[in-house]
Design an enzyme around this catalytic site. Structure first.
Site, PDB file in Angstrom:
ATOM      1  N   SER B 323     -60.368  -0.666 -20.837  1.00  0.00           N
ATOM      2  CA  SER B 323     -61.807  -0.296 -20.415  1.00  0.00           C
ATOM      3  C   SER B 323     -61.231   0.416 -19.020  1.00  0.00           C
ATOM      4  O   SER B 323     -61.964   1.476 -18.683  1.00  0.00           O
ATOM      5  CB  SER B 323     -62.719  -1.428 -20.084  1.00  0.00           C
ATOM      6  OG  SER B 323     -63.755  -1.071 -19.519  1.00  0.00           O
ATOM      7  N   TRP B 326     -60.094   3.679 -19.749  1.00  0.00           N
ATOM      8  CA  TRP B 326     -61.008   4.642 -20.330  1.00  0.00           C
ATOM      9  C   TRP B 326     -61.654   5.456 -19.131  1.00  0.00           C
ATOM     10  O   TRP B 326     -61.827   6.557 -19.077  1.00  0.00           O
ATOM     11  CB  TRP B 326     -61.830   4.092 -21.096  1.00  0.00           C
ATOM     12  CG  TRP B 326     -63.126   4.778 -21.574  1.00  0.00           C
ATOM     13  CD1 TRP B 326     -62.820   5.427 -23.055  1.00  0.00           C
ATOM     14  CD2 TRP B 326     -64.323   5.323 -21.130  1.00  0.00           C
ATOM     15  NE1 TRP B 326     -64.074   6.144 -22.918  1.00  0.00           N
ATOM     16  CE2 TRP B 326     -65.122   6.009 -21.797  1.00  0.00           C
ATOM     17  CE3 TRP B 326     -64.957   4.608 -19.669  1.00  0.00           C
ATOM     18  CZ2 TRP B 326     -66.328   6.375 -21.460  1.00  0.00           C
ATOM     19  CZ3 TRP B 326     -66.173   5.163 -19.417  1.00  0.00           C
ATOM     20  CH2 TRP B 326     -66.723   5.898 -20.376  1.00  0.00           C
ATOM     21  N   HIS B 327     -61.629   4.721 -17.802  1.00  0.00           N
ATOM     22  CA  HIS B 327     -62.302   5.387 -16.932  1.00  0.00           C
ATOM     23  C   HIS B 327     -61.531   6.189 -16.105  1.00  0.00           C
ATOM     24  O   HIS B 327     -62.290   7.210 -15.631  1.00  0.00           O
ATOM     25  CB  HIS B 327     -62.767   4.064 -15.884  1.00  0.00           C
ATOM     26  CG  HIS B 327     -63.903   3.406 -16.149  1.00  0.00           C
ATOM     27  ND1 HIS B 327     -63.966   2.278 -17.178  1.00  0.00           N
ATOM     28  CD2 HIS B 327     -65.063   3.421 -16.089  1.00  0.00           C
ATOM     29  CE1 HIS B 327     -65.110   1.894 -17.315  1.00  0.00           C
ATOM     30  NE2 HIS B 327     -66.230   2.644 -16.609  1.00  0.00           N
ATOM     31  N   GLY B 328     -60.367   6.140 -16.306  1.00  0.00           N
ATOM     32  CA  GLY B 328     -59.698   7.336 -15.631  1.00  0.00           C
ATOM     33  C   GLY B 328     -58.225   6.995 -15.850  1.00  0.00           C
ATOM     34  O   GLY B 328     -57.728   6.004 -15.843  1.00  0.00           O
ATOM     35  N   PHE B 478     -65.566  10.953 -16.068  1.00  0.00           N
ATOM     36  CA  PHE B 478     -64.842  10.121 -17.358  1.00  0.00           C
ATOM     37  C   PHE B 478     -65.252  10.727 -18.620  1.00  0.00           C
ATOM     38  O   PHE B 478     -64.707  10.502 -19.533  1.00  0.00           O
ATOM     39  CB  PHE B 478     -65.318   8.730 -17.196  1.00  0.00           C
ATOM     40  CG  PHE B 478     -65.347   8.186 -15.816  1.00  0.00           C
ATOM     41  CD1 PHE B 478     -66.357   7.298 -15.217  1.00  0.00           C
ATOM     42  CD2 PHE B 478     -64.147   8.411 -15.053  1.00  0.00           C
ATOM     43  CE1 PHE B 478     -66.287   6.713 -13.996  1.00  0.00           C
ATOM     44  CE2 PHE B 478     -63.929   7.651 -14.071  1.00  0.00           C
ATOM     45  CZ  PHE B 478     -65.256   6.878 -13.376  1.00  0.00           C
TER      46      PHE B 478
END
Lengths: 310, 478
Positions: B323, B326-328, B478
């Site tokens: 997670s 996923w954000h960056g 994102f």
């Protein structure tokens, strides 16, 4: 569906009415009570942008007050002039800076770009008419709404505090302590004229006409002036158009062209602004011209030329 | 085209009127209208990446059909799933993570003394790629596991992926939830539309008034942490917590409200996360669509909570690390994810991660002292983690933390008391409305209509007066 649409339209109308009503109320209060009375009013006032702001040290020029401000387009100068003349009957003469870059279309950014609007638009909003609202709303609608919001907050505070004094915030001489002419001369990018240098700003022209009318209305003598600039300043590119505009639109307004005043590199902050040292010497010279009768001379430009030759 | 822009304010009514008045209530025309509007909306962001969106949509559409076609042939069924997932994640990997991996690999080799010259890609991240990629992935995976039948109508499927309210920053919808709504004819529901407008109004307040006004101060503090004392740094972290909440939940509210204007109900994405009494509850209330996506498509296939505590902890850590990633493409997001996993660890060990399922002080006006303490503790832990989320790199994040714990003075620098007042207003309204789907939902129960309207007008006026300098939604990156 119909009820939903009507309710939505009603809500938006009510919200607009509240905002509009608040703006109009505050504008009315500010305009009615605004104080533009100058402490120690003088006979000559100087108006314009950063060129005269940095050039005229009014402590060295008799009977003169410099009310110039950097980045000020004629849109704002016009409304400032009207208020100042209305509340300061001692003023006899208005010197208004009219230089090459002020007539170029590139200066329209000073009216429509958000970063310039935020300096002045909400301050002078109480004095504007519908054409001035429409001018910004048309060219930069999002900035217009931002400025209305800023104006409500700013003018709301003024109204609550009963603080209507504008006299301390309408311009003054600015001392520049730098001398960077060489770095400008050595940078080819700084010697290029601005985009649209060859096109005339219709906005500036309009408000220049308006200022001529204001001076006529208050029976004040108006002179256009041009402060000294370095010979390599890129604004000279539009000299032909500049002279044509003055001849065509303002032939009856006397133009005092001081731009050829000789300055050392150490007296210039850059190619178009005098630093404190340059302003001191220049202001003393302007004072001497005034004391020797510049304003009553039959051929003022010849008078200035003779002053330069001395 | 930002939701809080004049261009969107023109775009939305035009689409609304064409949708409800101009198409004779024919479903295929309504869906086509929304699809065209959605591509136009996306094109306004960056038309160059429309092809990627269309390709991703076509890939998943076709893969879905093929997976269903080869229901009995496991090899071929798996092939199409792997192809779709592989290509989707491949594009995401190239655009989002290539430079990160190359840069990190290069740093590692250099730290071992090797001389490395590796080129990085000079690419812009396509807007919304993380969101629409996950839409498509959930679709093909659901077909693979026979949870849904593939959508044969290309327009319907295209609209599922690119429906403009959720296209660039979610919520991450599921085919099981959204596709049936797209396929069903929709009549105008004035109650739903009013609800939608209410939610848009509150979303705009959170984004325009709270998030955008916090942004200027937050940027000033985070850009130069060594110039500020501990108090200001702590204040900056708290402000960022409100900025990101106002920004993201505000956007989600606007997205959900906009969808309701067209008769579509999107998944709730936020459920008052800052009133959480522990971190597990926080993650059930923050970015719900992403958390539930990871739960359903990663956590459960990995074994979920079955198989003992050790496996549960392992899977939880994997989820949070993924997670974060996923954000960056930055180590800060990975550390942020890891920190959240560490926060949850004690709750998992002592089996207390499902203690607080209802909202705090449900049915009561005020929370208990214990609840207040837990809420503040959870909020503080979240703020600490947000420092990593916001910092440009790990060095800046640790410099920031070091500054806070240097106890170098607690006087907060210049701040606007009106901003604090607005944040307090946000907290009060959100607390009061916490038992609804969104804070203003409860207002509809006020019987006195002028009072409801006065409240809406107040919020509208606050949005107008406190419109900060417009900042792009944080989650767009994102």
């Amino acid at each position: 569906m119909r009820a939903f649409l009507l309710e939505t339209a009603l809500f938006l109308s009510l919200l607009s009415a509240i905002i509009g009503g608040t703006v109009l109320f505050l504008n009315n209060q500010i305009a009615k009570n605004a104080n533009f009375k100058l402490p120690n009013p003088q006979k000559i006032i100087i108006l314009g942008h950063s060129h005269p702001e940095c050039a005229y040290n009014d402590s060295l020029i008799s009977n003169c007050r410099n009310l110039s401000e950097s980045g000020e387009a004629y849109l704002y100068t016009a409304f400032k002039l009207e208020q100042v003349l209305a509340q300061n009957p001692e003023i006899e003469t208005v010197w208004l800076e009219v230089s090459n870059n002020q007539m170029q279309a590139s200066i329209n950014n000073w009216i429509t770009e958000e970063k310039y609007l935020s300096f002045r638009y909400n301050k002078y909003l109480p004095f504007f008419g519908w054409p001035e609202y429409a001018l910004i709303a048309q060219h930069n609608p999002s900035a217009f709404f931002n400025e209305l919001a800023m104006a409500i907050k700013l003018n709301g505070k003024k109204w609550l505090k009963k603080d209507y004094d504008f006299s301390q915030s309408i311009g003054k001489f600015a001392r520049l302590e730098v001398a960077k002419v060489d770095s400008f001369l050595n940078n080819p990018q700084m010697l290029k004229p601005l985009p649209n240098w060859d096109k005339i700003s219709q906005f500036q022209l309009f408000y220049l006409q308006k200022m001529r009318q204001i001076c006529q209305k208050y029976a004040k003598k108006l002179f256009f002036i041009r402060s000294p600039m370095h010979p390599k300043c890129p604004h000279w590119a539009s000299e032909t158009q500049f002279k044509q505009i003055l001849a065509k639109e303002f032939s009856e307004v006397e133009f005092l062209d001081f731009s050829a005043f000789p300055l050392q590199k150490s007296e210039l902050a850059d190619l178009e602004h005098l630093n404190a040292a340059g302003a001191a010497r220049y202001s003393v010279w302007v004072d001497s011209l005034l004391k020797n009768g510049l304003l009553t001379a039959p051929n003022k430009q010849e008078f200035i030329q003779n002053g330069l030759n001395l | 085209m930002l939701f809080n822009s004049l261009s969107f304010a023109l775009f939305l009514p035009v689409v609304f009127f064409i949708y409800w008045f101009g198409l004779g209530k024919k479903l295929v025309l309504q869906n086509s209208c929304l699809l065209i509007a959605s591509y136009f909306f996306y094109g306004c962001w960056d038309w160059r990446f429309m092809l990627l969106l269309i390709f991703s949509t076509a890939l998943d559409y076709y893969s879905g059909l093929k997976i269903a076609q080869h229901k009995e042939n496991i090899r071929l069924k798996k092939f199409w799933l792997v192809l779709s997932v592989g290509l989707n994640l491949g594009f995401l990997g190239i655009f989002k993570y290539y430079n990160f991996f190359v840069g990190s690999f290069s740093d590692l080799l250099q730290s071992l003394g090797a001389e490395v010259h590796i080129s990085t890609l000079n690419v812009i991240l396509p807007v919304g790629i993380s969101f629409y990629t996950f839409h498509g992935l959930s679709y093909v995976i659901d077909i693979y596991y026979n949870k849904i039948e593939p959508e044969k109508d290309a327009i319907n499927y295209g609209l599922f992926v690119s429906f403009f309210p959720l296209l660039v920053a979610g919520p991450i919808e599921r085919a099981t939830h959204l596709l049936p709504q797209i396929k069903k004819s929709r009549d105008f529901d004035p109650l739903a539309a009013r609800e939608g407008l209410r939610q848009i109004l509150w979303g705009l307040f959170k984004k325009v008034v709270i998030a955008d006004n916090c942004a200027a101060l937050v940027n000033d503090i985070f850009d130069n942490p060594s110039a500020h004392n501990s108090g200001t740094l702590l204040f900056g972290a708290v402000l960022f917590a409100f900025q990101i909440y106002g920004d993201f939940s505000g956007y989600s509210d606007i997205a959900l409200g906009t969808a309701r204007l067209f008769g579509v109900r999107l998944l709730k994405n936020f459920a008052f996360p800052y009133f959480s009494r522990d971190i597990a509850e926080f993650w059930r209330r923050w970015h719900i669509s992403l958390s539930s996506w990871f739960r359903d498509y990663l956590y459960i296939p990995l074994g979920g909570s079955q198989g003992g505590l050790g496996l549960k902890i392992r899977n939880t850590f994997i989820i949070f690390l993924v997670s974060g990633f996923w954000h960056g493409a930055n180590w800060t997001f990975i550390v942020w994810g890891l920190l959240n996993a560490l926060y949850i660890l004690p709750l998992l060990i002592f089996d207390r991660n499902r203690n607080n399922l209802a909202i705090a002080a449900q049915g009561r006006f005020l929370p208990s002292i214990g609840e207040i303490f837990n809420i503040l503790l959870t909020f503080s832990l979240t703020c600490l983690a947000w420092i990593f989320f916001r910092a440009e790199n790990l060095t800046d994040a640790f410099t920031y933390l070091k500054g806070i714990f240097s106890f170098s003075g607690w006087q907060i620098g210049n701040f606007s008391s009106s901003l604090l007042g607005l944040i307090l207003f946000l907290i009060i309204v959100e607390w009061w409305g916490r038992e609804g789907n969104f804070a203003l939902e409860r207002v509809k129960s006020w019987r006195f209509k002028p009072a409801r309207w006065a409240f809406y007008l107040l919020i509208g006026l606050l949005i107008f007066l406190y419109q900060g300098k417009s900042h792009e939604f944080i989650y767009f990156q994102f």
